[in-house]
Write an enzyme that holds these catalytic residues in place. Structure first.
Site, mmCIF file in Angstrom:
data_model
loop_
_atom_site.group_PDB
_atom_site.id
_atom_site.type_symbol
_atom_site.label_atom_id
_atom_site.label_comp_id
_atom_site.label_asym_id
_atom_site.label_seq_id
_atom_site.Cartn_x
_atom_site.Cartn_y
_atom_site.Cartn_z
ATOM 1 N N ASP A 25 -6.576 -4.612 2.702
ATOM 2 C CA ASP A 25 -6.150 -5.087 0.974
ATOM 3 C C ASP A 25 -7.725 -4.321 0.065
ATOM 4 O O ASP A 25 -7.309 -4.723 -1.380
ATOM 5 C CB ASP A 25 -6.139 -5.882 0.876
ATOM 6 N N ASP A 60 5.066 -5.214 5.567
ATOM 7 C CA ASP A 60 4.149 -5.803 5.832
ATOM 8 C C ASP A 60 4.195 -7.695 6.374
ATOM 9 O O ASP A 60 5.240 -7.918 6.996
ATOM 10 C CB ASP A 60 3.712 -6.246 4.202
HETATM 11 C C1 DGJ Z 1 -0.055 -7.805 0.931
HETATM 12 C C2 DGJ Z 1 -0.742 -5.979 0.760
HETATM 13 O O1 DGJ Z 1 -1.523 -6.280 2.181
HETATM 14 C C3 DGJ Z 1 -0.818 -5.633 -0.165
HETATM 15 O O2 DGJ Z 1 -0.927 -3.940 -0.545
HETATM 16 C C4 DGJ Z 1 0.637 -5.806 -0.817
HETATM 17 O O3 DGJ Z 1 1.520 -5.017 -0.562
HETATM 18 C C5 DGJ Z 1 1.022 -6.855 -1.568
HETATM 19 N N1 DGJ Z 1 1.108 -7.673 0.543
HETATM 20 C C6 DGJ Z 1 2.581 -6.938 -1.295
HETATM 21 O O4 DGJ Z 1 2.327 -8.802 -1.930
#
Ligand code: DGJ
Length: 694
Positions: free
Chosen positions: A498, A441
């Site tokens: 997301d 991430d």
């Molecule tokens: C942002 C990501 O896009 C989510 O899928 C998740 O992993 C969160 N971060 C976790 O903090």
């Protein structure tokens, strides 16, 4: 005097010419020219006239347009001597070399002691031309701007399409009319970003998804790019891509652009899309296990967030596996004291409060359930509230009083000690446990753009990939904030967004397919009531939208009722039964006559079968569906087409349509010209049709 070169494949010719020994320009790019074409004659015939109020000759629109040669638009290079004096390069052809698929042009500026090298590589199978530019000098210089080789924009285009977005709203297409002046996009966030995907499509007049001429471009770099699409006063158009300006913070003797991938298509936007999809999948991504099927994912983020509890996670894992999941991904919350997003990034040690016996018992359980195990990291980040920040505040990038993003700073990836530290933490976990997947991430933008940061991230990824080649990596950045061919040469999947809202996803996936194949595009079945939009969508729609790409689940499976479980199981089984050919299928966007219908055809590599997904994104203006034309079928072949989910037809669909009763057999010509007329359906639903060539 003009010297010329050409690169050819079955789809296109790219021809360059150097006049009087100057830096070459692209004199032709488009449909294949006959072998006997006289390129100097072509160059002469395409030269623009001169009239009053102009210079006596039109300056070259060279691959590196030079301000010092009176070029009236943006130059391809802006550079200063170490003391800050601006240099005004004027290049002359110094060397060249050519193979069947590659061309290298070297130009020199003896006065300023600069060498400019452009390389073009044409892939005859995917039809993608990758090109880079490099600048070298005998003393350190400050670089402001270096464009990858500049290409002419087509004259027959009225508009250009580029890609913007936001968190939970990636891959939005914007159409801008060509007009005198510049369409200029520059991403100064230091990562590829949701806002400015580094891509451009220039459709020629009348082009649609399935027909007409189009040109497309993608800059394969994860640190933020600049795009210039400019119409000059004389009507010529130029397209430049490079790193965002002033990203090189130190003087150096060599600068090189990332590859610019460019493609010409004579069969619509789909021609560009298929080239990029194949090129990315077959040439750029380095697959950890090339022959293994893409596993169905389960990701626990939207089920538990930071609330990690072993019995609960085990129960979720058992249920996910029973629904068909094959890989369990433990998301954020397993390390440090990470009970929310205010702390612990960079403290990559298992939290003993949540996992008193380490991760072993959970991983064993996941394996017993028949799944492999993946885990989340956010390697380039640090919370001020972390042990690492307390020990090494100087390892964080940017000023002390900078604005935080999600309560975090970025680590300075240019520092070898920072990279070593992160490498050791990740390597320790990968060595201690059988982990086959990392969700990587990157949840904040950088305090300022800096190419060294991106190079540092690449170096860390490369080191981990070399030492743990069996581990796949997913590029995530608050969803789709780091998607580009640069990161994808080191990773195997992207977290497109997301947003697990199937309606939003339907559109995003459709647009992202202009660049991305299904194999890399993660798509999960989210919770019944979407956590990021508040929308409640039926499981059938959610499941089929996820089945369009690399499928996974992300809801708490304990929320599913028995119907939802049954639907999810069935669609997952369908996906598993078809993934072997869908993995290498071409995604073809259909030209839907109904704005409410977002439709695509996934056509098998051998053309023998297809699946058509027709998503109903809204209520149509007209009362019943309009026919949907298929594409790229063999006109003379017969195809048997069946409505896979015809049992889902609404009671409000009362007509006697053949498709509702069983398969229909039609020629490719009929399917492509009159198309298929689908049954009436509710908005937020998906028709799935399967086709087989007889
Ligand atoms: C942002 C990501 O896009 C989510 O899928 C998740 O992993 C969160 N971060 C976790 O903090």
């Amino acid at each position: 005097m003009i010297r010329t070169w050409r690169l050819d494949d079955a789809r296109q010719t790219l021809a360059l010419g150097s006049r009087e020994g100057r830096c070459p320009e692209v004199i032709y790019w488009g449909a294949p020219l006959p072998e006997r074409e006289d390129l100097p004659a072509l160059a002469g015939a395409t030269q623009l006239d001169v009239t009053g109020g102009m210079l006596d000759e039109n300056p070259d629109l060279s691959i590196c347009p030079e301000a010092a040669r009176s070029f009236p638009g943006q130059p391809g290079l802006i550079v200063r001597d170490a003391d800050g004096t601006p240099l005004l390069p004027q290049f002359s052809l110094a060397d060249d070399s050519q193979t069947d698929t590659g061309l290298k042009i070297v130009c020199a500026d003896l006065v300023n002691r600069l060498t400019y090298t452009a390389e073009f590589t044409l892939d005859p199978a995917t039809h993608v031309i990758a090109m880079t530019a490099e600048l070298t000098s005998d003393r350190p210089l400050h670089l402001h701007w270096l464009a990858a080789p500049t290409l002419p924009g087509p004259q027959q285009a009225d508009e250009m399409i580029d890609v913007a977005g936001r968190w939970c709203g990636e891959f939005q297409l914007n159409r801008t009319a060509w007009s005198p002046g510049i369409r200029y996009r520059e991403n100064r966030t230091g990562r590829t970003g949701h806002e400015h995907f580094p891509g451009l499509i220039v459709p020629c007049r009348g082009a649609t998804n399935a027909s007409g001429e189009a040109y497309a471009f993608h800059y394969g770099w994860s640190g933020g790019h600049r795009m210039i699409a400019e119409e000059l006063p004389d009507g010529r158009r130029q397209i430049q891509f490079g790193h965002a300006a002033r990203m090189e913070t130190a003087a150096a003797t060599t600068f090189k652009t990332a590859p610019l991938y460019a493609v010409y298509s004579s069969d619509g936007l789909n021609g560009c899309a298929v080239s990029f999809q194949r090129h990315l999948r077959d040439r750029i991504v380095t697959w950890a296990k090339p022959d293994a099927p893409r596993p169905v994912h389960y990701n626990c983020w939207e089920a538990v967030y930071f609330d990690h509890n072993i019995p609960k996670l085990k129960e979720i894992a058992t249920r996910a596996a029973s629904l068909g999941a094959e890989r369990f991904v433990l998301d954020d919350g397993w390390f440090g004291q990470r009970d929310d997003d205010t702390s612990s990034l960079s403290d990559w040690e298992v939290d003993p409060r949540k996992y008193p016996d380490g991760l072993g018992p959970l991983i064993d359980h996941v394996h017993e359930a028949g799944m492999s195990f993946g885990i989340w990291f956010e390697p380039e980040m640090i919370n001020p509230d972390s042990n690492l920040h307390r020990a090494h505040p100087d390892w964080a990038l940017g000023a002390e009083d900078q604005i935080l993003g999600r309560q975090q700073k970025a680590l300075n990836m240019a520092l070898p000690q920072v990279r070593d530290f992160i490498y050791e933490r990740i390597a320790a976990l990968l060595t201690a446990h059988p982990v086959d997947y990392i969700k990587w991430d990157h949840n904040r933008v950088l305090p300022m753009p800096d190419a060294a940061q991106t190079r540092g991230s690449y170096a860390l990824l490369d080191r981990l990939r070399a030492d743990f080649p069996h581990v796949e990596i997913e590029s995530c950045a608050s969803g789709g904030g780091r998607i580009d061919f640069g990161i994808l040469s080191r990773t195997q999947r992207v977290w497109l967004s997301d947003s697990n809202d199937a309606l939003e996803r339907l559109k995003m996936q459709h647009n992202a397919a202009l660049f991305l194949p299904a194999a890399v595009t993660g798509s999960h079945v989210g919770p019944r009531r979407c956590h990021t939009s508040g929308r409640t969508l039926d499981i059938e729609f959610r499941a089929w939208v996820a089945a369009q790409r690399h499928m996974g689940f992300e809801m708490d499976p304990r929320e599913l009722d028995s119907r939802e479980e049954a639907v999810l199981r069935e669609v997952t089984q369908w996906w598993k039964a078809n993934r072997h050919w869908m993995y290498v299928a071409d995604i073809l966007r259909l030209d839907s006559a109904d704005e409410a219908v977002v439709a695509e055809l996934q056509l098998a590599e051998d053309g023998a079968q297809f699946v058509l997904f027709a998503g109903k994104a809204a209520t149509s203006t007209q009362i019943v569906p309009r026919p949907l034309r298929l594409t790229r079928l063999d006109p003379s072949a017969l195809y048997e087409v069946s409505l896979r989910n015809r049992a889902s037809a609404s009671h409000l669909s009362r007509g006697q349509q053949a498709l509702k009763n069983g398969p229909v057999t039609l020629s490719g010509a009929a399917l492509m010209h009159s198309g298929l007329t689908l049954p009436w359906s509710f908005p937020e639903s998906m028709w799935v049709l399967e086709g087989r060539r007889l």
